[in-house]
Design a protein around this motif. Sequence first.
Motif, PDB file in Angstrom:
ATOM      1  N   ALA A 133       0.829  -1.204   0.000  1.00 39.85           N
ATOM      2  CA  ALA A 133       0.000   0.000   0.000  1.00 39.85           C
ATOM      3  C   ALA A 133       0.867   1.258   0.000  1.00 39.85           C
ATOM      4  N   LYS A 134       0.440   2.266  -0.786  1.00 39.10           N
ATOM      5  CA  LYS A 134       1.192   3.513  -0.879  1.00 39.10           C
ATOM      6  C   LYS A 134       0.309   4.747  -0.699  1.00 39.10           C
ATOM      7  N   VAL A 135      -1.005   4.578  -0.614  1.00 34.64           N
ATOM      8  CA  VAL A 135      -1.938   5.707  -0.620  1.00 34.64           C
ATOM      9  C   VAL A 135      -2.638   5.834   0.726  1.00 34.64           C
ATOM     10  N   ALA A 136      -2.726   7.061   1.216  1.00 32.55           N
ATOM     11  CA  ALA A 136      -3.512   7.389   2.425  1.00 32.55           C
ATOM     12  C   ALA A 136      -3.170   6.480   3.600  1.00 32.55           C
ATOM     13  N   LEU A 137      -1.894   6.275   3.851  1.00 35.91           N
ATOM     14  CA  LEU A 137      -1.463   5.338   4.892  1.00 35.91           C
ATOM     15  C   LEU A 137      -1.868   5.791   6.288  1.00 35.91           C
ATOM     16  N   GLU A 138      -2.101   7.102   6.470  1.00 35.86           N
ATOM     17  CA  GLU A 138      -2.472   7.610   7.793  1.00 35.86           C
ATOM     18  C   GLU A 138      -3.904   7.277   8.174  1.00 35.86           C
ATOM     19  N   ILE A 139      -4.755   6.932   7.208  1.00 37.99           N
ATOM     20  CA  ILE A 139      -6.155   6.606   7.539  1.00 37.99           C
ATOM     21  C   ILE A 139      -6.555   5.206   7.059  1.00 37.99           C
ATOM     22  N   THR A 140      -5.633   4.444   6.486  1.00 30.92           N
ATOM     23  CA  THR A 140      -5.944   3.096   6.004  1.00 30.92           C
ATOM     24  C   THR A 140      -4.986   2.085   6.614  1.00 30.92           C
ATOM     25  N   ASP A 141      -5.376   0.833   6.589  1.00 28.35           N
ATOM     26  CA  ASP A 141      -4.468  -0.257   6.941  1.00 28.35           C
ATOM     27  C   ASP A 141      -4.998  -1.558   6.349  1.00 28.35           C
ATOM     28  N   LYS A 142      -4.392  -2.676   6.739  1.00 31.56           N
ATOM     29  CA  LYS A 142      -4.704  -3.970   6.142  1.00 31.56           C
ATOM     30  C   LYS A 142      -5.674  -4.747   7.029  1.00 31.56           C
ATOM     31  N   SER A 143      -6.621  -5.438   6.396  1.00 33.51           N
ATOM     32  CA  SER A 143      -7.569  -6.273   7.140  1.00 33.51           C
ATOM     33  C   SER A 143      -8.112  -7.365   6.225  1.00 33.51           C
ATOM     34  N   PHE A 144      -8.870  -8.280   6.823  1.00 34.31           N
ATOM     35  CA  PHE A 144      -9.489  -9.376   6.083  1.00 34.31           C
ATOM     36  C   PHE A 144     -10.985  -9.158   6.027  1.00 34.31           C
ATOM     37  N   CYS A 145     -11.573  -9.240   4.827  1.00 32.74           N
ATOM     38  CA  CYS A 145     -13.018  -9.129   4.651  1.00 32.74           C
ATOM     39  C   CYS A 145     -13.587 -10.540   4.517  1.00 32.74           C
ATOM     40  N   LEU A 150     -11.152 -11.956   1.278  1.00 32.45           N
ATOM     41  CA  LEU A 150      -9.898 -11.417   0.752  1.00 32.45           C
ATOM     42  C   LEU A 150      -9.248 -10.475   1.757  1.00 32.45           C
ATOM     43  N   TRP A 151      -7.917 -10.411   1.657  1.00 33.45           N
ATOM     44  CA  TRP A 151      -7.160  -9.415   2.401  1.00 33.45           C
ATOM     45  C   TRP A 151      -7.083  -8.148   1.562  1.00 33.45           C
ATOM     46  N   TYR A 152      -7.194  -6.998   2.198  1.00 32.79           N
ATOM     47  CA  TYR A 152      -7.170  -5.742   1.459  1.00 32.79           C
ATOM     48  C   TYR A 152      -6.615  -4.618   2.314  1.00 32.79           C
ATOM     49  N   PHE A 153      -6.134  -3.566   1.648  1.00 33.10           N
ATOM     50  CA  PHE A 153      -5.790  -2.309   2.303  1.00 33.10           C
ATOM     51  C   PHE A 153      -6.920  -1.312   2.022  1.00 33.10           C
ATOM     52  N   GLY A 154      -7.255  -0.515   3.030  1.00 29.93           N
ATOM     53  CA  GLY A 154      -8.280   0.490   2.792  1.00 29.93           C
ATOM     54  C   GLY A 154      -8.984   0.945   4.047  1.00 29.93           C
ATOM     55  N   LEU A 155     -10.222   1.352   3.860  1.00 29.14           N
ATOM     56  CA  LEU A 155     -11.084   1.847   4.925  1.00 29.14           C
ATOM     57  C   LEU A 155     -12.222   0.879   5.182  1.00 29.14           C
ATOM     58  N   LYS A 156     -12.955   1.171   6.238  1.00 24.50           N
ATOM     59  CA  LYS A 156     -14.216   0.485   6.481  1.00 24.50           C
ATOM     60  C   LYS A 156     -15.295   1.548   6.687  1.00 24.50           C
TER      61      LYS A 156
END
Length: 302
Positions: A133-145, A150-156
């Motif tokens: 991950a390279k985008v918006a690292l201060e408000i995103t991280d990795k989790s499993f849906c 799937l594993w993903y980086f992002g928001l909820k």
Amino acid sequence: MINQAKALKLIKLYQYVCDKYDSELQYYCQRFSNNNKPDFTDQEVLTIYLFSVHEEQRLRIKQIHKFASDYLMDWFPKLTSYVAFNTRINRLFDVLRSLCQSVIEDFTPEECSREFSLLDSMPIITCSGTRRAKVALEITDKSFCSTKRLWYFGLKLHALNSYNKSTLPRPESIVISKASESDLNIFKENWASIAGRTFFGDKIYRDAPFFEWFYKEKKSIMYTPIRETQGKPDCLKNRDRAYNDLFSRAVSKVRQPIESFFNWINEKTQIQNASKVRSTKGLLVHVFGKLTACFIKPIFNP
């Protein structure tokens, strides 16, 4: 040029945005420079964005700008270049956050229940969990849906929706968090002060001690599907299975509309796919801009 029906919608939207901007939104984007009154106004930027997403399903900034250049120049003759337009809309991320909440509050149908609420969350994916991950690292991280497996980086995206028997539930409050944040923690931080309400959530909201306190102090109750206790003897599992299955199915049936609500948002705006976003502000515009565009229909059909 656009036809007369769409022109009337554009006028209504612009009027609503201007009214909101003058009364509250301007304080989220105040400028302290010589260019504090640009020829191409913030109200015009917001109107073009929301109209293009809602009415034309132009979901990317480049598509929105091209549509405005091709069809809306008579309405917005001071339209800037694509790069300038992209910069302007990204600066309005806080305005869109506030506008989203205003639209939710202004157009909540009277028939929506204030006694029953539905809870759920949806992933906003910036990239696959197998990538860096390279985008918006201060408000995103990795989790499993678990739903998508799937594993993903992002928001909820977390939503508290009012139950509406006749149609999709209407959002009462929307919160975003890092992808790994627990739904239960978000509930405790944002909605644990609501009194006299019956909530329906999934198994992640199970916390017996907390909800015993919640019922005692706030007279609110949380219903979730029943999760089998680890290590419980088979004889007890078999004895309770019929009741547990019936209860869980009943709760899931009540909750099903909020899953349809998230599917509707994603089909209309592709909000879950944020892989083209390149900045934190752009990600916030992607989320709150798309949500606002979904909920502005009553402006055109009061």
